[in-house]
Design a protein around this motif. Structure first.
Motif, PDB file in Angstrom:
ATOM      1  N   LEU A 199       0.836  -1.201   0.000  1.00 40.20           N
ATOM      2  CA  LEU A 199       0.000   0.000   0.000  1.00 40.20           C
ATOM      3  C   LEU A 199       0.872   1.254   0.000  1.00 40.20           C
ATOM      4  CD1 LEU A 199      -2.663   1.576   0.327  1.00 40.20           C
ATOM      5  CD2 LEU A 199      -2.478   1.188   2.790  1.00 40.20           C
ATOM      6  N   GLN A 200       1.931   1.242   0.812  1.00 42.17           N
ATOM      7  CA  GLN A 200       2.843   2.375   0.863  1.00 42.17           C
ATOM      8  C   GLN A 200       3.431   2.658  -0.525  1.00 42.17           C
ATOM      9  OE1 GLN A 200       6.444   3.153   3.830  1.00 42.17           O
ATOM     10  NE2 GLN A 200       6.980   1.597   2.337  1.00 42.17           N
ATOM     11  N   ASP A 201       3.856   1.608  -1.215  1.00 45.31           N
ATOM     12  CA  ASP A 201       4.408   1.776  -2.565  1.00 45.31           C
ATOM     13  C   ASP A 201       3.375   2.401  -3.498  1.00 45.31           C
ATOM     14  OD1 ASP A 201       6.771   0.678  -1.750  1.00 45.31           O
ATOM     15  OD2 ASP A 201       6.468  -1.277  -2.713  1.00 45.31           O
ATOM     16  N   TRP A 202       2.129   1.934  -3.362  1.00 45.01           N
ATOM     17  CA  TRP A 202       1.058   2.444  -4.223  1.00 45.01           C
ATOM     18  C   TRP A 202       0.765   3.914  -3.916  1.00 45.01           C
ATOM     19  CZ3 TRP A 202      -0.932   0.504  -8.494  1.00 45.01           C
ATOM     20  CH2 TRP A 202      -2.138   1.017  -8.992  1.00 45.01           C
ATOM     21  N   VAL A 203       0.730   4.264  -2.643  1.00 42.95           N
ATOM     22  CA  VAL A 203       0.494   5.659  -2.244  1.00 42.95           C
ATOM     23  C   VAL A 203       1.583   6.563  -2.818  1.00 42.95           C
ATOM     24  CG1 VAL A 203       0.506   7.237  -0.259  1.00 42.95           C
ATOM     25  CG2 VAL A 203      -0.835   5.128  -0.168  1.00 42.95           C
ATOM     26  N   GLN A 204       2.835   6.110  -2.730  1.00 43.49           N
ATOM     27  CA  GLN A 204       3.932   6.888  -3.309  1.00 43.49           C
ATOM     28  C   GLN A 204       3.808   6.992  -4.828  1.00 43.49           C
ATOM     29  OE1 GLN A 204       7.469   4.840  -1.342  1.00 43.49           O
ATOM     30  NE2 GLN A 204       8.168   6.958  -1.409  1.00 43.49           N
ATOM     31  N   HIS A 205       3.516   5.849  -5.455  1.00 39.67           N
ATOM     32  CA  HIS A 205       3.453   5.790  -6.916  1.00 39.67           C
ATOM     33  C   HIS A 205       2.344   6.685  -7.460  1.00 39.67           C
ATOM     34  CE1 HIS A 205       3.791   4.132 -10.923  1.00 39.67           C
ATOM     35  NE2 HIS A 205       2.539   3.728 -10.899  1.00 39.67           N
ATOM     36  N   LYS A 206       1.185   6.669  -6.816  1.00 36.74           N
ATOM     37  CA  LYS A 206       0.024   7.417  -7.287  1.00 36.74           C
ATOM     38  C   LYS A 206      -0.087   8.812  -6.650  1.00 36.74           C
ATOM     39  CE  LYS A 206      -1.793   4.316 -10.054  1.00 36.74           C
ATOM     40  NZ  LYS A 206      -1.956   4.574 -11.505  1.00 36.74           N
ATOM     41  N   GLN A 250      -9.946  -0.364   2.554  1.00 36.12           N
ATOM     42  CA  GLN A 250     -10.556   0.925   2.227  1.00 36.12           C
ATOM     43  C   GLN A 250      -9.829   1.675   1.117  1.00 36.12           C
ATOM     44  OE1 GLN A 250     -13.529   1.266   3.798  1.00 36.12           O
ATOM     45  NE2 GLN A 250     -12.774  -0.702   4.571  1.00 36.12           N
ATOM     46  N   ILE A 251      -8.613   1.232   0.782  1.00 38.69           N
ATOM     47  CA  ILE A 251      -7.820   1.945  -0.225  1.00 38.69           C
ATOM     48  C   ILE A 251      -7.415   0.955  -1.306  1.00 38.69           C
ATOM     49  CG2 ILE A 251      -5.803   3.413  -0.630  1.00 38.69           C
ATOM     50  CD1 ILE A 251      -5.768   3.976   2.397  1.00 38.69           C
ATOM     51  N   PRO A 252      -8.077   0.988  -2.461  1.00 40.70           N
ATOM     52  CA  PRO A 252      -7.677   0.070  -3.539  1.00 40.70           C
ATOM     53  C   PRO A 252      -6.221   0.333  -3.938  1.00 40.70           C
ATOM     54  CG  PRO A 252      -9.793   1.120  -4.014  1.00 40.70           C
ATOM     55  CD  PRO A 252      -9.220   1.838  -2.836  1.00 40.70           C
ATOM     56  N   TYR A 253      -5.444  -0.723  -4.003  1.00 41.66           N
ATOM     57  CA  TYR A 253      -4.041  -0.564  -4.371  1.00 41.66           C
ATOM     58  C   TYR A 253      -3.608  -1.769  -5.193  1.00 41.66           C
ATOM     59  CZ  TYR A 253      -3.181  -3.820  -0.473  1.00 41.66           C
ATOM     60  OH  TYR A 253      -3.195  -4.900   0.364  1.00 41.66           O
ATOM     61  N   THR A 259       3.158   1.259  11.514  1.00 42.15           N
ATOM     62  CA  THR A 259       4.355   1.987  11.092  1.00 42.15           C
ATOM     63  C   THR A 259       5.625   1.143  11.165  1.00 42.15           C
ATOM     64  OG1 THR A 259       4.719   2.827  13.341  1.00 42.15           O
ATOM     65  CG2 THR A 259       3.372   4.177  11.856  1.00 42.15           C
ATOM     66  N   GLN A 260       5.569   0.021  11.823  1.00 40.39           N
ATOM     67  CA  GLN A 260       6.762  -0.748  12.176  1.00 40.39           C
ATOM     68  C   GLN A 260       7.667  -1.056  10.994  1.00 40.39           C
ATOM     69  OE1 GLN A 260       5.760  -4.257  14.311  1.00 40.39           O
ATOM     70  NE2 GLN A 260       7.851  -4.936  14.584  1.00 40.39           N
ATOM     71  N   ARG A 261       7.092  -1.404   9.845  1.00 42.53           N
ATOM     72  CA  ARG A 261       7.900  -1.803   8.694  1.00 42.53           C
ATOM     73  C   ARG A 261       7.768  -0.833   7.521  1.00 42.53           C
ATOM     74  NH1 ARG A 261       9.660  -6.428  10.661  1.00 42.53           N
ATOM     75  NH2 ARG A 261       8.272  -7.519  12.098  1.00 42.53           N
ATOM     76  N   LEU A 262       7.208   0.346   7.805  1.00 41.29           N
ATOM     77  CA  LEU A 262       7.036   1.336   6.744  1.00 41.29           C
ATOM     78  C   LEU A 262       8.121   2.405   6.806  1.00 41.29           C
ATOM     79  CD1 LEU A 262       3.154   1.817   6.726  1.00 41.29           C
ATOM     80  CD2 LEU A 262       4.556   0.158   5.480  1.00 41.29           C
TER      81      LEU A 262
END
Length: 303
Positions: free
Chosen positions: A67-74, A266-269, A98-101
């Motif tokens: 999800l983090q990658d997708w948020v950054q990408h988009k 809740q967040i399509p990724y 947050t532990q691994r993000l």
């Protein structure tokens, strides 16, 4: 390094194994912390198989990385609010999220009480500074809903202030959503008995006593006042654009898994393709000699 680990140097394999184990140690330590706290005062047993819990948590954390990658990408902007009574478990789930993000992508906003200047500002002003830019996730450990909860119950604002908040917050959140921000709101729900038990555990445990503030102690006495304030808040600020989601949080481990799983839904990724990383050969110079470090600069090797 060879692609076939079966033929790799045993020392290299041992190093890799240690690295993998070390990457999981933090979660194991957090799990031990939960067990230790439970044992102090007969805390609530989750009933979850320990291996299942860790396996599911690691799977969900892997999805959080995607999800983090997708948020950054988009270049998405994500805001997640965590609300609930003191000791409801908000901090525990935030730690696991947050532990691994990457902290540059996913950060926590935990604002202290407003200072003199901030008290003269528009109420939402100090929160706006913490909203995300494109490609960022912000987790609010308590949020602008302080006005509907602790400020209202403890008399830090007037009922006129509260009414103005309830008039303003739906429009404020609709404005955030219209601007493209993904806004999620979680309320962590625990029982009267569970909060009393967790407070007693904090009193008993010297590593947790700092978490028990005079405000927390007073909140125990005002349980019913907080309940009325919470019910009013959920009723008046549960809007289609930004609904409340209630997490049953008496069982801490189940609450974490349920909340993280729901957040991901809740967040399509999708998958973000990353180019393969190739480590370049290190440049070596024949005239370079590494300077020795003076012994007095070394941290003593006690362990």
């Amino acid at each position: 390094m060879t692609d076939d680990l079966s033929t790799a140097d045993p020392k290299l394999l041992d190093t890799i194994r240690r690295e993998i184990l070390d990457s999981y140690d933090e979660e194991i330590e957090l799990g031990f912390e939960d067990d230790r706290l439970d044992s102090l005062d007969g805390g609530t047993e989750s009933g979850l198989d320990r291996r299942f819990y860790f396996r599911e948590l690691l799977r969900l954390q892997h999805e959080l990385v995607r999800l983090q990658d997708w948020v950054q990408h988009k270049k998405l902007r994500v805001v997640v609010l965590f609300e609930g009574r003191d000791s409801a478990g908000k901090g525990g789930v935030i730690k696991r999220i947050t532990q691994r993000l990457n902290p540059r992508v996913c950060r926590v906003a935990a604002l202290p009480a407003p200072n003199e200047r901030e008290r003269t500002q528009w109420y939402f002003q100090r929160y706006i500074a913490h909203l995300p830019a494109g490609g960022e996730i912000v987790l609010f450990d308590r949020s602008w809903y302080n006005r509907a909860g602790v400020e209202r119950v403890m008399g830090f604002c007037t009922e006129t202030d509260v009414e103005e908040f309830f008039r303003s917050v739906p429009e404020f959140e609709r404005m955030l959503v219209r601007s493209g921000i993904i806004l999620l709101k979680y309320w962590f729900s625990i029982t009267d008995e569970e909060q009393a038990m967790r407070f007693n555990m904090r009193i008993t445990d010297p590593l947790k006593q700092w978490k028990l503030s005079p405000m927390d102690v007073e909140s125990r006495r005002r349980w019913e006042d907080y309940t009325r304030a919470k019910e009013d808040m959920l009723t008046r600020t549960h809007i289609p654009e930004a609904p409340w989601w209630v997490v049953e949080a008496v069982d801490k481990k189940r609450a974490r898994l349920n909340c993280i799983s729901h957040l991901l839904e809740q967040i399509p990724y999708g998958e973000v393709e990353h180019p393969p990383v190739q480590l370049p050969d290190r440049v070596r110079h024949a005239d370079y000699i590494r300077a020795p470090i003076p012994p007095e600069m070394h941290v003593p090797a006690k362990y």
